[in-house]
Design a protein around this motif. Sequence first.
Motif, PDB file in Angstrom:
ATOM      1  N   PRO A  89      11.898  10.904   3.484  1.00  0.00           N
ATOM      2  CA  PRO A  89      11.096   9.902   3.815  1.00  0.00           C
ATOM      3  C   PRO A  89      10.580   9.104   4.756  1.00  0.00           C
ATOM      4  N   ILE A  90      12.583   8.673   5.553  1.00  0.00           N
ATOM      5  CA  ILE A  90      12.065   7.819   6.114  1.00  0.00           C
ATOM      6  C   ILE A  90      11.973   8.487   7.273  1.00  0.00           C
ATOM      7  N   VAL A  91      12.293   9.733   7.966  1.00  0.00           N
ATOM      8  CA  VAL A  91      12.344  10.671   9.164  1.00  0.00           C
ATOM      9  C   VAL A  91      10.465  10.755   9.259  1.00  0.00           C
ATOM     10  N   PHE A  92      10.010  10.770   8.143  1.00  0.00           N
ATOM     11  CA  PHE A  92       8.539  10.550   8.055  1.00  0.00           C
ATOM     12  C   PHE A  92       7.861   9.747   7.088  1.00  0.00           C
ATOM     13  N   SER A  93       8.478   8.698   7.431  1.00  0.00           N
ATOM     14  CA  SER A  93       7.440   7.578   6.825  1.00  0.00           C
ATOM     15  C   SER A  93       5.941   7.216   6.646  1.00  0.00           C
ATOM     16  N   ASP A  94       5.274   7.668   8.014  1.00  0.00           N
ATOM     17  CA  ASP A  94       3.703   7.780   8.382  1.00  0.00           C
ATOM     18  C   ASP A  94       3.106   8.841   7.816  1.00  0.00           C
ATOM     19  N   ASN A  95       3.721  10.059   7.232  1.00  0.00           N
ATOM     20  CA  ASN A  95       3.336  11.150   7.505  1.00  0.00           C
ATOM     21  C   ASN A  95       2.765  11.347   5.925  1.00  0.00           C
ATOM     22  N   ARG A  96       2.121  10.959   5.423  1.00  0.00           N
ATOM     23  CA  ARG A  96       1.090  11.194   3.673  1.00  0.00           C
ATOM     24  C   ARG A  96       1.309  12.724   3.273  1.00  0.00           C
ATOM     25  N   TYR A  97       1.326  13.181   4.328  1.00  0.00           N
ATOM     26  CA  TYR A  97       0.897  15.083   4.089  1.00  0.00           C
ATOM     27  C   TYR A  97       2.657  15.335   3.463  1.00  0.00           C
ATOM     28  N   PHE A 150       2.314  -1.791  -6.485  1.00  0.00           N
ATOM     29  CA  PHE A 150       2.498  -1.467  -4.884  1.00  0.00           C
ATOM     30  C   PHE A 150       0.969  -2.195  -4.970  1.00  0.00           C
ATOM     31  N   THR A 151       0.500  -3.279  -5.183  1.00  0.00           N
ATOM     32  CA  THR A 151      -1.127  -2.873  -4.991  1.00  0.00           C
ATOM     33  C   THR A 151      -0.876  -3.783  -3.930  1.00  0.00           C
ATOM     34  N   ARG A 152      -1.790  -4.015  -2.900  1.00  0.00           N
ATOM     35  CA  ARG A 152      -3.043  -5.312  -1.727  1.00  0.00           C
ATOM     36  C   ARG A 152      -2.230  -6.442  -2.464  1.00  0.00           C
ATOM     37  N   SER A 153      -3.025  -6.891  -3.261  1.00  0.00           N
ATOM     38  CA  SER A 153      -2.930  -8.017  -3.827  1.00  0.00           C
ATOM     39  C   SER A 153      -2.082  -8.595  -4.402  1.00  0.00           C
ATOM     40  N   ALA A 154      -1.407  -9.218  -4.984  1.00  0.00           N
ATOM     41  CA  ALA A 154      -0.501  -9.849  -5.961  1.00  0.00           C
ATOM     42  C   ALA A 154      -0.880 -10.429  -7.344  1.00  0.00           C
ATOM     43  N   PRO A 155      -1.044  -9.658  -8.403  1.00  0.00           N
ATOM     44  CA  PRO A 155      -1.300 -10.220  -9.876  1.00  0.00           C
ATOM     45  C   PRO A 155      -0.803 -11.604  -9.747  1.00  0.00           C
ATOM     46  N   GLU A 156      -2.146 -12.236 -10.658  1.00  0.00           N
ATOM     47  CA  GLU A 156      -1.923 -13.581 -10.889  1.00  0.00           C
ATOM     48  C   GLU A 156      -0.920 -13.791 -11.658  1.00  0.00           C
ATOM     49  N   PHE A 185       9.339  -8.437  -0.646  1.00  0.00           N
ATOM     50  CA  PHE A 185      10.203  -7.619   0.317  1.00  0.00           C
ATOM     51  C   PHE A 185       9.723  -8.811   1.182  1.00  0.00           C
ATOM     52  N   GLY A 186       9.012  -9.008   2.034  1.00  0.00           N
ATOM     53  CA  GLY A 186       8.009  -9.739   3.004  1.00  0.00           C
ATOM     54  C   GLY A 186       7.264  -8.415   3.941  1.00  0.00           C
ATOM     55  N   LEU A 187       7.589  -7.172   3.725  1.00  0.00           N
ATOM     56  CA  LEU A 187       6.251  -6.370   4.294  1.00  0.00           C
ATOM     57  C   LEU A 187       4.955  -6.142   4.320  1.00  0.00           C
ATOM     58  N   GLU A 188       4.357  -5.947   5.278  1.00  0.00           N
ATOM     59  CA  GLU A 188       2.843  -5.921   5.400  1.00  0.00           C
ATOM     60  C   GLU A 188       2.908  -4.901   4.092  1.00  0.00           C
ATOM     61  N   PHE A 189       1.184  -5.090   3.966  1.00  0.00           N
ATOM     62  CA  PHE A 189       0.948  -4.058   2.295  1.00  0.00           C
ATOM     63  C   PHE A 189       0.759  -2.782   3.170  1.00  0.00           C
ATOM     64  N   SER A 190       1.424  -1.527   2.487  1.00  0.00           N
ATOM     65  CA  SER A 190       1.066  -0.043   3.206  1.00  0.00           C
ATOM     66  C   SER A 190       0.924   0.813   2.284  1.00  0.00           C
ATOM     67  N   PRO A 191      -0.535   1.548   1.689  1.00  0.00           N
ATOM     68  CA  PRO A 191       0.090   2.293   0.347  1.00  0.00           C
ATOM     69  C   PRO A 191       1.196   3.535   0.835  1.00  0.00           C
ATOM     70  N   MET A 192       1.324   3.281   1.819  1.00  0.00           N
ATOM     71  CA  MET A 192       3.404   4.951   1.733  1.00  0.00           C
ATOM     72  C   MET A 192       4.058   3.718   1.353  1.00  0.00           C
ATOM     73  N   HIS A 193       4.372   2.764   0.568  1.00  0.00           N
ATOM     74  CA  HIS A 193       5.185   2.369  -0.138  1.00  0.00           C
ATOM     75  C   HIS A 193       4.979   2.966  -1.541  1.00  0.00           C
ATOM     76  N   ARG A 194       4.447   3.130  -2.223  1.00  0.00           N
ATOM     77  CA  ARG A 194       4.056   4.152  -3.241  1.00  0.00           C
ATOM     78  C   ARG A 194       3.895   5.164  -3.146  1.00  0.00           C
ATOM     79  N   LEU A 195       3.976   5.859  -2.474  1.00  0.00           N
ATOM     80  CA  LEU A 195       4.478   7.283  -2.370  1.00  0.00           C
ATOM     81  C   LEU A 195       5.667   7.987  -1.797  1.00  0.00           C
TER      82      LEU A 195
END
Lengths: 304, 438
Positions: free
Chosen positions: B114-122, B247-253, B262-272
């Motif tokens: 996952p480190i090597v292919f961190s952008d490749n969802r497939y 792993f949501t876009r916006s933080a819950p209440e 972790f001060g990262l930019e949101f990405s759907p890849m995190h959950r994968l």
Amino acid sequence: MAYALQQLINGLTLGAMYGLIAIGYTMVYGIIGMINFAHGDIFMVSAFIAVTAFTLLAAAEVTSIPLALTFVLIVAIFFTSAYGWAVERTAYRPLRGSTRLAPLISAIGMSIFLQNAVQLTQGARVKPIPPVIEGGLQLWSTPEFTVQIGWNQLLIIVTTVVLMIAFTWMITQTPFGRQQRACEQDRTMAALLGVNVDRTISLTFMLGAALAAVAGVMVTVYYGVVDFFIGFLAGIKAFTAAVLGGIGSLPGAMLGGLLIGLIESFWSAYLWTEYKDVATFGILCLVLMLRPTGLLGRPEVEKV
Amino acid sequence: MSTVVFAHHAMTPAERLRDAGWIAFVALILGIPLIGLTTVDAGGRLAVETRFGLLAAAVAVAFGGRLALRWAIDHLKQRRLARRRAAGNTGANRALAVVNMLGWLALGASVALPIVFSDNRYVIDTATTVLIYVMLGWGLNVVVGLAGLLDLGYVAFYAVGAYAYALLSTQFGWGFWQALPVAGALAAAFGILLGYPILRLRGDYLAIVTLGFGEIIRIVLVNWTEFSGGPNGISSIPRPSFFGLEFTRSAPEGGQNFAGFFGLEFSPMHRLIFLYYLILVLALLTHVFVSRLRKLPVGRAWEALREDEIACQAMGMNTTHIKLSAFAIGAMLGGFAGVFFAARQGFISPESFTFTESAIILAIVVLGGMGSQMGVVLAAALLVLIPEFGRNFAEYRMLLFGLAMVLIMVWRPGGLLAHREPTLRLSAAGTTGKEAAQ
């Protein structure tokens, strides 16, 4: 009452078909002690052959029903027994003398292969054929319900009875039957006494497949539709029938077939249709738990 | 006929031709009804269509294939014979070392993937699927490979785990980690429930009853609509969180999400990637757990049972408990995989739990070599990746599955990586146990 009688007739028809397939399981189990997992799919292949043959006849404008049935039966039996032979040759014979699991798994593979081969070559859609035999005999009429036995149901039951008699005669009276029973008892000894064991086993597979072929033609005549998945369920039910009657016993297979047919028919009529397969599987588990050798089975002697 | 087949060495060209001709003839007979003829819809009725070109091609392939196969078999046999004469039999230990090396390499690759292919969802998705099958294969391996009990309804336990998590989370709001042990225990309970009544059954009977059990579970799931949602299945199953971080876009209440913490930019890849590591950890835990068990008395009892049940009874072993433990542990591992499956998909339906699925898992165990942990990884990767590489190939997938099951059984009745040696054995010195079959 009339309704129950009708269910009895339907159940007998269904049971006759299961019985025909079950004999294939029983014979193979008797001779090599293995369940031929691909047997249900052989039956399915036969149903497809029957559909093609019926369609060919319709295109040739053959209208005589006895002629058509004879032709289809001969064609189906010929090709299906070739399939039975091929299954034994590829999935069982190379593994004779191997562990118990190996041939079983190759048979499952064969079953998956046949199912998908048919799906790919013949299409996944349901194949309907026009009704071959229509009408029936009205047995009993009450104001609210008429009990009727269709000509096709009668045909199935009569054919099964005739085949059963012929088969029992063959196993008990002919040289082949003697060889077959000899191989069942002790394969090495039979071979020593000059029985061609390989040939006998091949013939057994072909005969089982021939009976499955008859069942396949009957199913096509009875339901008028065929698809590539019918082998799986019919195979399991026929196997259940064989186990219920006591695997290895020919009359047991027939008896088991009839029982399964009746149970299924009455269960669907009076209880929940959608759970009828659960009933079959439940009965299978119960029978195996309480009486692992089935109703007419001999107790299995384990050789160490 | 049989003399022709078994004469491996001195086969004259004429004999080869006759042999191949015979096979071609068989192919012709078998091919006529299925390949040569087919029925097609023609205005509401069926019409027969002939495909004699295709049939001729199939027969030609059978003829040529048989010639090539015979030739290859003969050559291999002779070469193997020559090699056996030349050298003693030292191959097994070297093969074992290679397999061990391969195992570490595979582990390294799977951690780095996952480190090597961190952008490749497939890639991540496919790798996760492979790992689910690896885990299922390891679970079934306990039952089939170690204890030698053929289970054709393994997918039922997978379904129990998946539905347990789906129902617990959607109906009672349980989280992934709370539900995991409960679902595993439930699956194990089902394993005991199934195992107990059928313990007396042997090989084939056992296979067919487990098959029936799997079908019963599936039929109930399809028909008991108010419980399981019927054929529509259960949707919007909550996803697992990272120690409470969603792993949501916006933080819950009043809380934080994963990216925010972790001060990262949101990405759907995190959950994968998280899901990937989750199944990797689950699978590795399974592996460690099973390898440990194999060295304990219970694991040794499984293998003894596989080899000879009557001898076990004669030795006074309680075969009932041994079989039940194998069933329960195998079922529990299947249940864990089911929980993960439900959490990953977010949607489950009875469609995912058919007999075909059981057959695939069994194929993985069998092709890998029954009892071999590395073999399962190899087979799972092969069976998932092959259809992925060629999409057109996908419709032949099951056909080739079936064929591969038959051919590998015929070629190597023990599977690809089978040594069929006990896990523990006395060394030559007779003092210490040594790990052998991996």
